[in-house]
Design a protein around this motif. Structure first.
Motif, mmCIF file in Angstrom:
data_model
loop_
_atom_site.group_PDB
_atom_site.id
_atom_site.type_symbol
_atom_site.label_atom_id
_atom_site.label_comp_id
_atom_site.label_asym_id
_atom_site.label_seq_id
_atom_site.Cartn_x
_atom_site.Cartn_y
_atom_site.Cartn_z
ATOM 1 N N THR A 1 69.502 40.718 40.527
ATOM 2 C CA THR A 1 69.588 39.507 39.714
ATOM 3 C C THR A 1 70.386 39.791 38.454
ATOM 4 O OG1 THR A 1 67.501 40.015 38.603
ATOM 5 C CG2 THR A 1 67.390 38.576 40.536
ATOM 6 N N SER A 2 71.032 38.742 37.940
ATOM 7 C CA SER A 2 71.787 38.861 36.706
ATOM 8 C C SER A 2 71.726 37.534 35.956
ATOM 9 C CB SER A 2 73.247 39.222 36.998
ATOM 10 O OG SER A 2 73.986 39.368 35.807
ATOM 11 N N VAL A 3 71.398 37.583 34.670
ATOM 12 C CA VAL A 3 71.360 36.375 33.843
ATOM 13 C C VAL A 3 72.124 36.642 32.550
ATOM 14 C CG1 VAL A 3 69.174 35.531 34.788
ATOM 15 C CG2 VAL A 3 69.152 37.029 32.788
ATOM 16 N N SER A 4 72.822 35.617 32.082
ATOM 17 C CA SER A 4 73.547 35.708 30.820
ATOM 18 C C SER A 4 73.782 34.297 30.318
ATOM 19 C CB SER A 4 74.875 36.445 31.010
ATOM 20 O OG SER A 4 75.783 35.648 31.744
ATOM 21 N N SER A 5 74.532 34.192 29.240
ATOM 22 C CA SER A 5 74.828 32.872 28.692
ATOM 23 C C SER A 5 75.806 32.100 29.567
ATOM 24 C CB SER A 5 75.394 33.006 27.281
ATOM 25 O OG SER A 5 76.583 33.778 27.311
ATOM 26 N N THR A 6 76.490 32.790 30.492
ATOM 27 C CA THR A 6 77.515 32.130 31.307
ATOM 28 C C THR A 6 77.154 31.971 32.771
ATOM 29 O OG1 THR A 6 78.654 34.228 31.691
ATOM 30 C CG2 THR A 6 79.357 32.920 29.796
ATOM 31 N N LEU A 7 76.170 32.746 33.263
ATOM 32 C CA LEU A 7 75.829 32.603 34.678
ATOM 33 C C LEU A 7 74.400 33.035 34.956
ATOM 34 C CD1 LEU A 7 75.751 35.583 36.303
ATOM 35 C CD2 LEU A 7 78.210 35.410 35.999
ATOM 36 N N ILE A 8 73.892 32.559 36.087
ATOM 37 C CA ILE A 8 72.608 32.986 36.645
ATOM 38 C C ILE A 8 72.910 33.347 38.083
ATOM 39 C CG2 ILE A 8 70.175 32.391 36.940
ATOM 40 C CD1 ILE A 8 70.833 29.813 35.320
ATOM 41 N N SER A 9 72.609 34.569 38.493
ATOM 42 C CA SER A 9 73.001 34.999 39.829
ATOM 43 C C SER A 9 71.919 35.862 40.451
ATOM 44 C CB SER A 9 74.319 35.792 39.751
ATOM 45 O OG SER A 9 74.742 36.192 41.036
ATOM 46 N N SER B 1 64.647 31.484 37.475
ATOM 47 C CA SER B 1 64.474 30.138 36.955
ATOM 48 C C SER B 1 64.867 30.127 35.480
ATOM 49 C CB SER B 1 63.017 29.684 37.106
ATOM 50 O OG SER B 1 62.847 28.374 36.597
ATOM 51 N N ARG B 2 65.836 29.281 35.137
ATOM 52 C CA ARG B 2 66.237 29.102 33.740
ATOM 53 C C ARG B 2 65.622 27.810 33.229
ATOM 54 N NH1 ARG B 2 71.794 30.912 31.351
ATOM 55 N NH2 ARG B 2 70.469 32.762 31.281
ATOM 56 N N PHE B 3 64.871 27.931 32.146
ATOM 57 C CA PHE B 3 64.045 26.837 31.654
ATOM 58 C C PHE B 3 64.374 26.568 30.191
ATOM 59 C CE2 PHE B 3 60.303 25.986 29.054
ATOM 60 C CZ PHE B 3 59.754 24.867 29.646
ATOM 61 N N GLY B 4 64.447 25.290 29.812
ATOM 62 C CA GLY B 4 64.693 24.962 28.409
ATOM 63 C C GLY B 4 64.246 23.554 28.069
ATOM 64 N N ILE B 5 63.913 23.329 26.817
ATOM 65 C CA ILE B 5 63.504 22.011 26.322
ATOM 66 C C ILE B 5 64.405 21.634 25.153
ATOM 67 C CG2 ILE B 5 61.651 20.653 25.269
ATOM 68 C CD1 ILE B 5 59.643 22.443 26.650
ATOM 69 N N VAL C 1 75.946 20.894 36.766
ATOM 70 C CA VAL C 1 76.262 22.315 36.690
ATOM 71 C C VAL C 1 76.873 22.742 38.023
ATOM 72 C CG1 VAL C 1 74.017 23.185 37.537
ATOM 73 C CG2 VAL C 1 75.365 24.565 35.937
ATOM 74 N N ASP C 2 77.830 23.675 37.980
ATOM 75 C CA ASP C 2 78.495 24.163 39.194
ATOM 76 C C ASP C 2 77.738 25.354 39.774
ATOM 77 O OD1 ASP C 2 80.418 22.257 38.721
ATOM 78 O OD2 ASP C 2 81.876 23.665 37.869
ATOM 79 N N TYR C 3 77.891 25.560 41.090
ATOM 80 C CA TYR C 3 77.175 26.640 41.769
ATOM 81 C C TYR C 3 77.950 27.084 43.001
ATOM 82 C CZ TYR C 3 75.972 23.252 45.340
ATOM 83 O OH TYR C 3 76.061 22.313 46.340
ATOM 84 N N SER D 1 71.681 41.407 56.704
ATOM 85 C CA SER D 1 71.430 40.045 56.243
ATOM 86 C C SER D 1 71.677 39.974 54.734
ATOM 87 C CB SER D 1 69.989 39.634 56.556
ATOM 88 O OG SER D 1 69.732 38.328 56.101
ATOM 89 N N ILE D 2 72.447 38.973 54.321
ATOM 90 C CA ILE D 2 72.839 38.842 52.924
ATOM 91 C C ILE D 2 72.699 37.382 52.494
ATOM 92 C CG2 ILE D 2 74.677 39.212 51.226
ATOM 93 C CD1 ILE D 2 76.021 41.027 53.370
ATOM 94 N N ALA D 3 72.133 37.154 51.327
ATOM 95 C CA ALA D 3 72.074 35.809 50.742
ATOM 96 C C ALA D 3 72.366 35.919 49.253
ATOM 97 C CB ALA D 3 70.708 35.168 50.969
ATOM 98 N N LYS D 4 73.227 35.038 48.750
ATOM 99 C CA LYS D 4 73.599 35.102 47.339
ATOM 100 C C LYS D 4 73.797 33.703 46.779
ATOM 101 C CE LYS D 4 76.901 37.026 44.044
ATOM 102 N NZ LYS D 4 78.041 37.944 43.817
ATOM 103 N N THR D 5 73.297 33.501 45.566
ATOM 104 C CA THR D 5 73.462 32.233 44.859
ATOM 105 C C THR D 5 73.887 32.507 43.418
ATOM 106 O OG1 THR D 5 71.690 31.233 46.167
ATOM 107 C CG2 THR D 5 72.354 30.076 44.180
ATOM 108 N N THR D 6 74.819 31.714 42.922
ATOM 109 C CA THR D 6 75.251 31.819 41.533
ATOM 110 C C THR D 6 75.326 30.422 40.923
ATOM 111 O OG1 THR D 6 76.561 33.809 41.963
ATOM 112 C CG2 THR D 6 77.064 32.578 39.951
ATOM 113 N N ILE D 7 74.744 30.271 39.737
ATOM 114 C CA ILE D 7 74.921 29.063 38.942
ATOM 115 C C ILE D 7 75.819 29.434 37.767
ATOM 116 C CG2 ILE D 7 73.805 27.383 37.421
ATOM 117 C CD1 ILE D 7 71.343 27.504 39.140
ATOM 118 N N TYR D 8 76.904 28.718 37.618
ATOM 119 C CA TYR D 8 77.851 28.990 36.539
ATOM 120 C C TYR D 8 77.407 28.192 35.306
ATOM 121 C CZ TYR D 8 80.270 30.733 40.612
ATOM 122 O OH TYR D 8 80.569 31.418 41.768
ATOM 123 N N TRP D 9 76.584 28.868 34.498
ATOM 124 C CA TRP D 9 75.921 28.158 33.404
ATOM 125 C C TRP D 9 76.896 27.686 32.338
ATOM 126 C CZ3 TRP D 9 71.571 25.845 33.673
ATOM 127 C CH2 TRP D 9 70.933 25.381 32.523
#
Length: 274
Positions: free
Chosen positions: A105-113, A129-133, A146-148, A30-38
């Motif tokens: 998990t992987s986070v950077s200035s360009t993606l959240i995965s 969860s990427r959070f900002g004000i 945002v693309d995903y 079983s595999i599940a993957k999500t990427t947000i292209y920040w």
């Protein structure tokens, strides 16, 4: 010459055995993957792109993973909060879990995965969860986007259908974008959870853009200059598999075949030399 050919044949058998043994660990049930292209995240005010002119007062990434394996009833949970994280420039890659259940998990200035994989009877989840004000630079109508991408699969390797209730194989990737106007309390979120696979062998992929253009009541999103806007991008993956097997691959027999092949190779080599 005939003995040498036999030796080469056994060598191929030996290498194939190694490939089978190692290949068994290269897949998952079983595999599940999500990427947000920040790097595609954008904010427009009055149809003008103001993304690069936003003044952020707070930025943070929160990572939460849980997993359990086979007969181990203890659920292991790990947090990786990254704060402060100006401009989300800090890159961090984590791998929580073991051979049968893993949450990456992987986070950077360009993606959240994040991706989770499970084999046999195990479960894993990965939440980022990427959070900002930021301060609204101008009064007017705002749009966020945002693309995903989403991917889910349940295959037949070490997976059995018809499991007891609560243990059915599942692959569930989820993505969400939301905003909150801290001055007015206006709050809206959009999400995609359509790539859910539950108790059936299948695979699904999905790509798209999360876009917030209106309030939940249908009116445009209007800010006053100086409003504090809270943005949160969330991905949450869950993977679960079930099996009555007690081992991934018949490893001891495979190792025995390998050892036997190596022994025969050595014997034929000595025979040719003598």
């Amino acid at each position: 010459m005939q003995r040498i050919l036999r030796g080469k044949t056994l060598l191929r058998l030996c290498l194939a055995t190694v490939a089978i043994v190692s290949g068994g660990f290269a897949h998952a049930a079983s595999i599940a993957k999500t990427t947000i292209y920040w790097d595609t995240f954008s904010v427009t005010a009055n149809s003008l792109d103001v993304t690069n002119s936003l003044a952020w007062s707070d930025q943070e990434d929160i990572i939460d993973s849980t997993y359990w394996e086979v007969d181990d009833t203890i659920e292991i949970e790990t947090f990786h909060d990254i704060i402060p994280n100006p401009n989300w420039a800090t890159s961090q890659t984590t791998n929580d879990g073991g051979l049968l259940a893993a949450a990456n998990t992987s986070v950077s200035s360009t993606l959240i995965s994040a991706d989770v994989t499970t084999q046999l009877s195990s479960e894993a989840s990965a939440y980022v969860s990427r959070f900002g004000i930021f301060t609204a630079p101008d009064a007017g109508t705002y749009t966020f986007s945002v693309d995903y991408s989403l991917a889910a699969e349940i295959n037949g390797l070490n997976t059995e259908l018809g499991a007891p209730a609560g243990l059915e194989p599942a692959a569930f990737p989820y993505v969400e974008l939301q905003f909150l106007n801290k001055n007015t309390g206006d709050f809206v979120f959009v999400f995609d959870d359509t790539s859910l696979i539950d108790n059936v062998f299948d695979s699904l992929t999905s790509t798209g853009t999360l876009s917030i253009t209106q309030l939940s009541g249908g009116s445009d999103i209007n800010f006053a200059a100086g409003d504090l806007i809270e943005i949160t991008a969330t991905i949450d993956n869950t993977s679960r598999s079930f099996s009555t097997q007690s081992a991934l691959v018949p490893l001891p027999p495979a190792i025995w075949m390998l050892a036997s092949a190596l022994g025969l190779l050595s014997f034929f080599r000595r025979a040719v030399i003598s």
